[in-house]
Design an enzyme around this catalytic site. Structure first.
Site, PDB file in Angstrom:
ATOM      1  CG  HIS A 150      -0.421   0.236   2.508  1.00 46.00           C
ATOM      2  ND1 HIS A 150      -0.044  -0.779   3.358  1.00 46.00           N
ATOM      3  CD2 HIS A 150      -0.169   1.388   3.187  1.00 46.00           C
ATOM      4  CE1 HIS A 150       0.396  -0.276   4.487  1.00 46.00           C
ATOM      5  NE2 HIS A 150       0.346   1.046   4.412  1.00 46.00           N
ATOM      6  CG  ASP A 197       0.170  -4.064   2.657  1.00 45.11           C
ATOM      7  OD1 ASP A 197       0.383  -3.457   1.593  1.00 45.11           O
ATOM      8  OD2 ASP A 197       0.090  -3.500   3.762  1.00 45.11           O
ATOM      9  CB  SER A 244       3.117   1.726   5.899  1.00 44.77           C
ATOM     10  OG  SER A 244       1.863   1.913   6.467  1.00 44.77           O
TER      11      SER A 244
END
Length: 271
Positions: free
Chosen positions: A82, A126, A221
């Site tokens: 992402h 992801d 992230s």
């Protein structure tokens, strides 16, 4: 017999309950816009210089959003899907303790970014790779090893690991300028699935216990979750629950052992 069949159907339904019926996840990518969602290291500690030489800072789209990644080879960085999904280019910060004070940087275009083809809005798969110019390794810039193929069925439940990043240090702070670490324990996937539901928590997810508010999202992230035993990257920071980073609720990572073939096919790296 009918009762047994009924109970079995209830169990299947519970395992696949819609995300809206449980707790929604929040990706921990840092956005430079109002209402941004930020990654956090909460109740951790400052990383001394060279403690996690494999982490890199990733500034996408001229500062449009910030993530982290992990060096896994001389020309490869591993991060979250992402982070890369909407990126046009990225500036990579190597060997930084203070977020923008790197030993050196590399600019990489979209053509050198590879997002897993099955990435989706539930943050399944992801994971992404970034092909970089060649980097020489030394004490402040070094790779982290992937798990070996012998570990591909290891759940890691109960294992301790270290996560790192430049994210928030509490719910109300901004991004941290200095790199932080936190030691956390991997939890059983079934316990994590009971909280988030089966759409978010798959066999390729790994979750950590954030008891005491210790890093519910473990930094930005794409950042690394590295085992204490063996010092190998077992997770990639992906999401937290909507309740926030100090709520002592599970935090989710991409389980690296689920993608060893995919990483090897693109990079040639395997153990």
């Amino acid at each position: 017999m009918k009762l047994i069949v009924f109970l079995a159907l209830v169990a299947v339904a519970a395992a696949n309950v819609l995300p809206s019926e449980l707790n929604k996840v929040v990706p921990v990518k840092d956005m430079t816009r109002p209402g941004k969602v930020e990654g956090r290291i909460t109740n951790g500690y400052p990383a001394y210089e060279g403690k996690v030489p494999y982490i890199v800072g990733l500034s996408f789209n001229d500062g449009g959003h910030w993530c982290s990644g992990s060096i896994i080879g001389n020309t490869w960085v591993l991060t979250a899907g992402h982070c890369v999904n909407t990126a046009n280019h990225v500036l990579i910060y190597y060997g930084a303790s203070f977020r923008h004070e790197a030993q050196f940087t590399h600019w990489v275009s979209r053509s050198d970014m590879i997002v897993h083809p099955d990435w989706n809005d539930y943050l399944n798969n992801d994971i992404a790779l970034i092909r970089t110019p060649h980097v020489d390794f030394w004490s402040l810039v070094d790779r982290v090893e992937l798990p070996s193929y012998n570990d591909r069925y290891n759940s890691y439940a109960g294992w301790w690991a270290v996560a790192s990043g430049w994210g928030r240090t509490d719910n109300d702070s901004g991004m941290s300028n200095y790199l932080n670490c936190v030691d956390v324990q991997v939890m059983d996937n079934n316990d994590c699935r009971n909280y988030f539901g089966g759409y978010y928590i798959t066999d390729n997810t790994i979750c950590i216990d954030t008891d005491g508010g210790r890093s519910s999202c473990n930094g930005d992230s794409g950042g690394p979750l590295v085992s204490h035993d063996g010092n190998r990257i077992i997770g990639i920071t992906s999401f937290v629950g909507w309740e926030g980073c100090t709520a002592s609720k599970p935090a989710g990572f991409t389980r690296v052992t689920g993608y060893l073939d995919w990483i090897r096919d693109h990079t040639g790296i395997s153990y």
